[in-house]
Structure formats: C-alpha cells, structure tokens
Design a protein around this motif. Structure first.
Motif, PDB file in Angstrom:
ATOM      1  N   ILE A  39       0.844  -1.203   0.000  1.00  0.00           N
ATOM      2  CA  ILE A  39       0.000   0.000   0.000  1.00  0.00           C
ATOM      3  C   ILE A  39       0.876   1.249   0.000  1.00  0.00           C
ATOM      4  O   ILE A  39       0.581   2.236  -0.694  1.00  0.00           O
ATOM      5  CB  ILE A  39      -0.935  -0.010   1.224  1.00  0.00           C
ATOM      6  CG1 ILE A  39      -1.828  -1.258   1.182  1.00  0.00           C
ATOM      7  CG2 ILE A  39      -1.781   1.261   1.270  1.00  0.00           C
ATOM      8  CD1 ILE A  39      -2.726  -1.420   2.392  1.00  0.00           C
ATOM      9  N   LEU A  40       1.975   1.214   0.767  1.00  0.00           N
ATOM     10  CA  LEU A  40       2.899   2.349   0.782  1.00  0.00           C
ATOM     11  C   LEU A  40       3.510   2.562  -0.602  1.00  0.00           C
ATOM     12  O   LEU A  40       3.703   3.710  -1.035  1.00  0.00           O
ATOM     13  CB  LEU A  40       4.004   2.095   1.812  1.00  0.00           C
ATOM     14  CG  LEU A  40       4.878   3.294   2.190  1.00  0.00           C
ATOM     15  CD1 LEU A  40       4.067   4.319   2.967  1.00  0.00           C
ATOM     16  CD2 LEU A  40       6.077   2.847   3.006  1.00  0.00           C
ATOM     17  N   SER A  41       3.793   1.495  -1.312  1.00  0.00           N
ATOM     18  CA  SER A  41       4.345   1.596  -2.667  1.00  0.00           C
ATOM     19  C   SER A  41       3.351   2.277  -3.598  1.00  0.00           C
ATOM     20  O   SER A  41       3.728   3.122  -4.430  1.00  0.00           O
ATOM     21  CB  SER A  41       4.700   0.208  -3.205  1.00  0.00           C
ATOM     22  OG  SER A  41       5.705  -0.405  -2.420  1.00  0.00           O
ATOM     23  N   TRP A  42       2.080   1.920  -3.456  1.00  0.00           N
ATOM     24  CA  TRP A  42       1.059   2.586  -4.280  1.00  0.00           C
ATOM     25  C   TRP A  42       1.002   4.076  -3.959  1.00  0.00           C
ATOM     26  O   TRP A  42       0.855   4.914  -4.859  1.00  0.00           O
ATOM     27  CB  TRP A  42      -0.308   1.942  -4.045  1.00  0.00           C
ATOM     28  CG  TRP A  42      -1.404   2.654  -4.790  1.00  0.00           C
ATOM     29  CD1 TRP A  42      -1.785   2.459  -6.085  1.00  0.00           C
ATOM     30  CD2 TRP A  42      -2.227   3.713  -4.280  1.00  0.00           C
ATOM     31  NE1 TRP A  42      -2.806   3.327  -6.423  1.00  0.00           N
ATOM     32  CE2 TRP A  42      -3.102   4.115  -5.339  1.00  0.00           C
ATOM     33  CE3 TRP A  42      -2.331   4.356  -3.060  1.00  0.00           C
ATOM     34  CZ2 TRP A  42      -4.037   5.119  -5.182  1.00  0.00           C
ATOM     35  CZ3 TRP A  42      -3.266   5.370  -2.904  1.00  0.00           C
ATOM     36  CH2 TRP A  42      -4.112   5.740  -3.953  1.00  0.00           C
ATOM     37  N   CYS A  43       1.115   4.430  -2.686  1.00  0.00           N
ATOM     38  CA  CYS A  43       1.087   5.850  -2.288  1.00  0.00           C
ATOM     39  C   CYS A  43       2.235   6.619  -2.941  1.00  0.00           C
ATOM     40  O   CYS A  43       2.046   7.730  -3.454  1.00  0.00           O
ATOM     41  CB  CYS A  43       1.181   5.970  -0.765  1.00  0.00           C
ATOM     42  SG  CYS A  43      -0.261   5.361   0.132  1.00  0.00           S
ATOM     43  N   VAL A  44       3.419   6.039  -2.924  1.00  0.00           N
ATOM     44  CA  VAL A  44       4.577   6.693  -3.530  1.00  0.00           C
ATOM     45  C   VAL A  44       4.399   6.792  -5.036  1.00  0.00           C
ATOM     46  O   VAL A  44       4.756   7.810  -5.651  1.00  0.00           O
ATOM     47  CB  VAL A  44       5.869   5.918  -3.180  1.00  0.00           C
ATOM     48  CG1 VAL A  44       7.056   6.426  -3.992  1.00  0.00           C
ATOM     49  CG2 VAL A  44       6.165   6.052  -1.686  1.00  0.00           C
ATOM     50  N   TRP A  45       3.845   5.767  -5.648  1.00  0.00           N
ATOM     51  CA  TRP A  45       3.553   5.817  -7.091  1.00  0.00           C
ATOM     52  C   TRP A  45       2.573   6.952  -7.383  1.00  0.00           C
ATOM     53  O   TRP A  45       2.752   7.717  -8.343  1.00  0.00           O
ATOM     54  CB  TRP A  45       2.956   4.478  -7.536  1.00  0.00           C
ATOM     55  CG  TRP A  45       2.516   4.449  -8.965  1.00  0.00           C
ATOM     56  CD1 TRP A  45       3.288   4.200 -10.069  1.00  0.00           C
ATOM     57  CD2 TRP A  45       1.192   4.704  -9.464  1.00  0.00           C
ATOM     58  NE1 TRP A  45       2.524   4.277 -11.207  1.00  0.00           N
ATOM     59  CE2 TRP A  45       1.228   4.589 -10.864  1.00  0.00           C
ATOM     60  CE3 TRP A  45      -0.017   5.008  -8.852  1.00  0.00           C
ATOM     61  CZ2 TRP A  45       0.114   4.766 -11.668  1.00  0.00           C
ATOM     62  CZ3 TRP A  45      -1.142   5.201  -9.638  1.00  0.00           C
ATOM     63  CH2 TRP A  45      -1.068   5.071 -11.033  1.00  0.00           C
ATOM     64  N   TRP A  46       1.535   7.095  -6.556  1.00  0.00           N
ATOM     65  CA  TRP A  46       0.539   8.149  -6.748  1.00  0.00           C
ATOM     66  C   TRP A  46       1.189   9.526  -6.659  1.00  0.00           C
ATOM     67  O   TRP A  46       0.922  10.402  -7.489  1.00  0.00           O
ATOM     68  CB  TRP A  46      -0.554   8.007  -5.685  1.00  0.00           C
ATOM     69  CG  TRP A  46      -1.772   8.851  -5.902  1.00  0.00           C
ATOM     70  CD1 TRP A  46      -2.929   8.482  -6.510  1.00  0.00           C
ATOM     71  CD2 TRP A  46      -1.953  10.213  -5.492  1.00  0.00           C
ATOM     72  NE1 TRP A  46      -3.833   9.532  -6.515  1.00  0.00           N
ATOM     73  CE2 TRP A  46      -3.257  10.612  -5.892  1.00  0.00           C
ATOM     74  CE3 TRP A  46      -1.152  11.150  -4.839  1.00  0.00           C
ATOM     75  CZ2 TRP A  46      -3.759  11.887  -5.654  1.00  0.00           C
ATOM     76  CZ3 TRP A  46      -1.654  12.426  -4.602  1.00  0.00           C
ATOM     77  CH2 TRP A  46      -2.932  12.781  -5.003  1.00  0.00           C
ATOM     78  N   ILE A  47       2.040   9.733  -5.678  1.00  0.00           N
ATOM     79  CA  ILE A  47       2.722  11.022  -5.522  1.00  0.00           C
ATOM     80  C   ILE A  47       3.644  11.279  -6.710  1.00  0.00           C
ATOM     81  O   ILE A  47       3.718  12.402  -7.231  1.00  0.00           O
ATOM     82  CB  ILE A  47       3.514  11.046  -4.196  1.00  0.00           C
ATOM     83  CG1 ILE A  47       2.551  11.000  -3.006  1.00  0.00           C
ATOM     84  CG2 ILE A  47       4.403  12.286  -4.107  1.00  0.00           C
ATOM     85  CD1 ILE A  47       3.232  10.861  -1.657  1.00  0.00           C
ATOM     86  N   GLY A  48       4.352  10.246  -7.156  1.00  0.00           N
ATOM     87  CA  GLY A  48       5.237  10.391  -8.307  1.00  0.00           C
ATOM     88  C   GLY A  48       4.493  10.807  -9.559  1.00  0.00           C
ATOM     89  O   GLY A  48       4.987  11.647 -10.340  1.00  0.00           O
ATOM     90  N   ARG A  49       3.306  10.269  -9.764  1.00  0.00           N
ATOM     91  CA  ARG A  49       2.507  10.647 -10.933  1.00  0.00           C
ATOM     92  C   ARG A  49       2.027  12.098 -10.834  1.00  0.00           C
ATOM     93  O   ARG A  49       1.862  12.764 -11.860  1.00  0.00           O
ATOM     94  CB  ARG A  49       1.296   9.714 -11.061  1.00  0.00           C
ATOM     95  CG  ARG A  49       1.637   8.295 -11.479  1.00  0.00           C
ATOM     96  CD  ARG A  49       2.337   8.251 -12.827  1.00  0.00           C
ATOM     97  NE  ARG A  49       1.539   8.858 -13.879  1.00  0.00           N
ATOM     98  CZ  ARG A  49       0.725   8.204 -14.686  1.00  0.00           C
ATOM     99  NH1 ARG A  49       0.602   6.890 -14.539  1.00  0.00           N
ATOM    100  NH2 ARG A  49       0.049   8.825 -15.624  1.00  0.00           N
TER     101      ARG A  49
END
Length: 464
Positions: free
Chosen positions: A92-102
C-alpha cells in the motif's frame, strides 16, 4: 504519430508490469524472512498491551494494540499472521509513492515507477517490513492521509459543495491519529495550502468543518485517556512502540520510513535535472540496495536496539525452568513465588508462554515488571505487586488502618540479565534475601545471552 504513441504506451505498460512483479517478488522474500524468525520483545509487548485494551498507552496511541486485538478476534494468531501485516503494508505504501510520483511529474510516468523501486530499496523500509512493531502501518496511514488531503485540496475552489473528498480526508486523519496523533496537523497544512494557492474565498469551509468533525471523533479515545491519566504520554520517559535506539536517541522508525517515502519521488525527480544529480541519486540508490540486501539476507548483522526478524529464541526452555522453580520452591506459607522480570520486553516474552493468575491482583499480567519510580512503560498502569491495596495490621498509635501490598512477606523469582552486583535497589532492597538459582541461555537477534533467575525471599517493600 499514432503508432509512436501506441509504442510508448506498450513500453510504459510493460515497465509497470515488470516493476510490480519485482515488488511482489520482494514482498514474498520479506514474508519468507520475517516468518522464519521468532517473536521480538516489542511484538510481545504489543500483544500484552492488546490484552489490556485502553484508549491509549504510555508508549503511544492505541492503534497498533487494537489492530493486533482485532487480528486475534478473527483468528489471526501466531507469528505468521503477525509478520504478514508489515510486508502487506509496504504494498500500500508503494502505491502511495507511485501516486505522488505521478502527481509531481505527470509527463514522466517512469518517475513514479523509479520512485516505487527506490522506496523498496530503502533500508528503513526493509527493516520495518520484517517485524510488526507498528512502524510500517504508521507510515502507511500517514501517506494515505497525505494523498487524501492532496486530493481534497486539489478540488478546492472548483466545487465548494463537494464533501466527498473532505470526508475521505477526515476519515484518513481520524484513522491515522490512532497510530500517530500529530496526523491532525495535516488539516492545518491543507487550509494554508488552499489559502496560498487560491485565496481566502476559495477555502471550502463546509468540507474543512466536516473534516475537523471526523478528526475530533478520532481524537476522542486518546484525548479522553490522556485526560484521565494526567496527559502522561507527554510527560513520561517511555519510548514509542516503534522506537529504535541510535546512541542516546530513540527515534520513531515509522516516522523515518514516512520521511524516506515522501523524499523518494522528489529525489528521483532530481535525477532528471542533470548528470550530476543523476550520479548522486544512483550512488544513494546503490548504497541503499546493498544495505537492504544485507538486512534481508543476513538480519543477524542488525545492531542491538534495531528490530530484527530473528527475535528471541530459547524461551520455551526459559519458561519451563521458571515454572519448574516456581513449583519446587514455595514460601513458608506454601504459596508459589510471584514472577518479576527486569524489563517490559522480557516480562512480555515470558507472558507469551506463562499463564499465572494472582487472586491478590485480578487483571495483572502473569509476570510483573520490577517496581520503578519512573513511568517507563504501560506496566506501571496495570495491577502490580507493590500496589498497596490490602488492609494492613491495625496500629494502636493510629486511628486509621494502613494499606499494604498483598504480596508482603511472599517470595518471588526475579528474571533478568543482570549480575548479582548489578541488581537494582528495587529488588536487592525490597527483599530480605536474594540469591542466584540458575542461568539459562537464550538467543536475542542471533546473539547468545544468559538469563539469570534469582530467588527473592520475604518481600518487604522499599524503605522510605
């Protein structure tokens, strides 16, 4: 032109699939390493806290103990289920970082992918993912609240009547405060962000008030508990559930993971600025990858004070010796000795294998922690052997009857790593006699250590 865009899209999809396949492979590796060890002292302590439900604890909010209690209710007991929580939280943390990166570089989809990879290479992330001390769950809840707040403020001024994003933000904050109480400050940051970027008139007060309402609901259990305990979380010397020891410091591992997760997308973005920054970021990523590989493949190298999946082994033999000695050495009144451990962690580890009920102090843990003038752990709030709750002998010189400890005159077994010369005054001075009975070897994070069991005769409490 259309064919070129199609080709770029196929490459992007292919890269995304490869990245998440790598993340899943790392998750499987983390699970295999985490579940091959033993319980740590912090995990055992959290389990004891979960057995004493409250609105808060000296060490912090009630979120992690409550989470463990819920897992137990639904049958999630044992090391495997406990250690699955943190690796899954990394996803879930990885998805959060992906979201911020986008969001920070929408024109560079690869930046989000590299950010996710960078996150999974961070030593703090891999260390926190191998145990369940609440660090990874705390970081996950903070990042989810940041994303919810980001989404809410992004729509501010466009449709001021839209409450759904702010309701989601308020729910995320209310949930997050159960793990990190300062999560509520994000609401203030959101208000300032909207004011700076869109002006005072664009501030959606209805949404903000609704968010504040949900946040206050989330704060109620912790604030009520602290109010009834003289705001002890702010005045005690206890370390947090997820604290690690770095010299004289004891920072929160959850906050370290959070800072690393937030910084990763922006560091990756710097790599696109120029060659120099790309070299710096690449070097940092290489060092992080080497340290993470060492943590995952050889966790025994972790220094003392850091959470290790190896945990504590040899507890079966230790608890067996303690129970045998307790049975073989009753006091003159033919009562079995009560049990005391030198630290909350050791007491919790023994509580996980020893079940002893004390009719004198209902609701007390099976193993007490040695009395101390400082409120260094939640054990200080639970029923304990020094508590003066029994009626004392009447003294003709006084008109009131004194209260004393119901364990007065009883014997105890003191379990510790301390030598005879290192025994605290709260043990050496509180009993008529103290003698070493046995030494039992155990392994803590792969390192051998001797546990000493002392017989303490005639509890008399400390002299004033």
């Amino acid at each position: 032109m259309k064919g070129k865009n199609s080709k770029v899209m196929k490459v992007s999809v292919s890269q995304t699939m490869m990245l998440w396949a790598a993340v899943l492979a790392m998750t499987v590796l983390r699970l295999s390493v985490a579940t091959s060890g033993s319980f740590t002292e912090s995990e055992a302590f959290l389990s004891v806290c979960a057995a004493h439900p409250a609105g808060g604890y000296i060490e912090g909010p009630a979120g992690v103990p409550l989470l463990l209690a819920l897992f137990k209710v639904f049958g999630g007991v044992g090391l495997f289920f406990l250690r699955c929580i943190s690796p899954l939280a990394v996803l879930i943390l990885s998805w959060c970082v992906w979201w911020i990166g986008r969001r920070i570089a929408p024109h560079r989809p690869a930046l989000a992918l590299w950010s996710v990879l960078g996150l999974n290479l961070l030593p703090s992330v891999n260390m926190a993912s191998l145990v369940m001390n609440g660090a990874m769950v705390t970081a996950m809840t903070i990042l989810l609240a940041i994303i919810a707040g980001w989404s809410a403020t992004a729509g501010a001024g466009k449709n001021s009547k839209e409450l759904a994003p702010w309701a989601l933000f308020g729910g995320a904050l209310a949930f997050g405060t159960q793990f990190w109480q300062m999560s509520g400050l994000m609401l203030l940051i959101a208000i300032v962000f909207v004011f700076v970027n869109r002006g005072f008139k664009a501030i959606p007060w209805r949404g903000i008030l609704f968010t504040l309402f949900l946040l206050i609901l989330g704060w109620v259990p912790s604030l009520a508990w602290n109010a009834s305990h003289d705001w002890i979380q702010w005045s005690s010397v206890a370390h947090g559930f997820d604290s690690i020891k770095i010299g004289t410091l004891a920072p929160s591992l959850g906050l370290i993971v959070t800072i690393g997760a937030l910084a990763t997308p922006f560091l990756v973005r710097l790599a696109y600025v120029g060659v120099l920054w790309r070299v710096v970021v690449t070097l940092l990523a290489s060092v992080a990858a080497l340290v993470s590989a060492a943590i995952l493949l050889a966790p025994s190298i972790l220094p003392a004070g850091f959470p290790s999946p190896l945990g504590v082994s040899g507890l079966r033999e230790l608890s067996g010796e303690v129970l045998t000695l307790r049975k073989e050495r009753p006091d003159p009144k033919n009562e079995s000795p009560f049990l005391i451990a030198s630290t909350p962690g050791l007491a919790s580890m023994l509580c996980s294998r020893i079940t002893v009920e004390y009719p004198e102090r209902p609701g007390s843990p099976s193993v007490f922690v040695a009395e101390s003038p400082s409120l260094s752990s939640s054990y200080a709030l639970w029923p304990s052997y020094p508590d003066a709750v029994a009626s004392g002998v009447k003294d003709n010189l006084y008109t009131e009857e004194k209260s004393v400890s119901p364990f007065l005159g009883r014997n105890a077994l003191y379990i510790t790593t301390e030598s005879k010369e290192e025994l605290p005054q709260t043990i050496a001075g509180a009993f008529n006699a103290v003698a070493l009975l046995k030494e039992v070897p155990i392994s803590i994070n792969g390192k051998q250590q001797s546990i000493r069991i002392y017989q303490c005769e005639g509890y008399r409490t400390l002299s004033l």
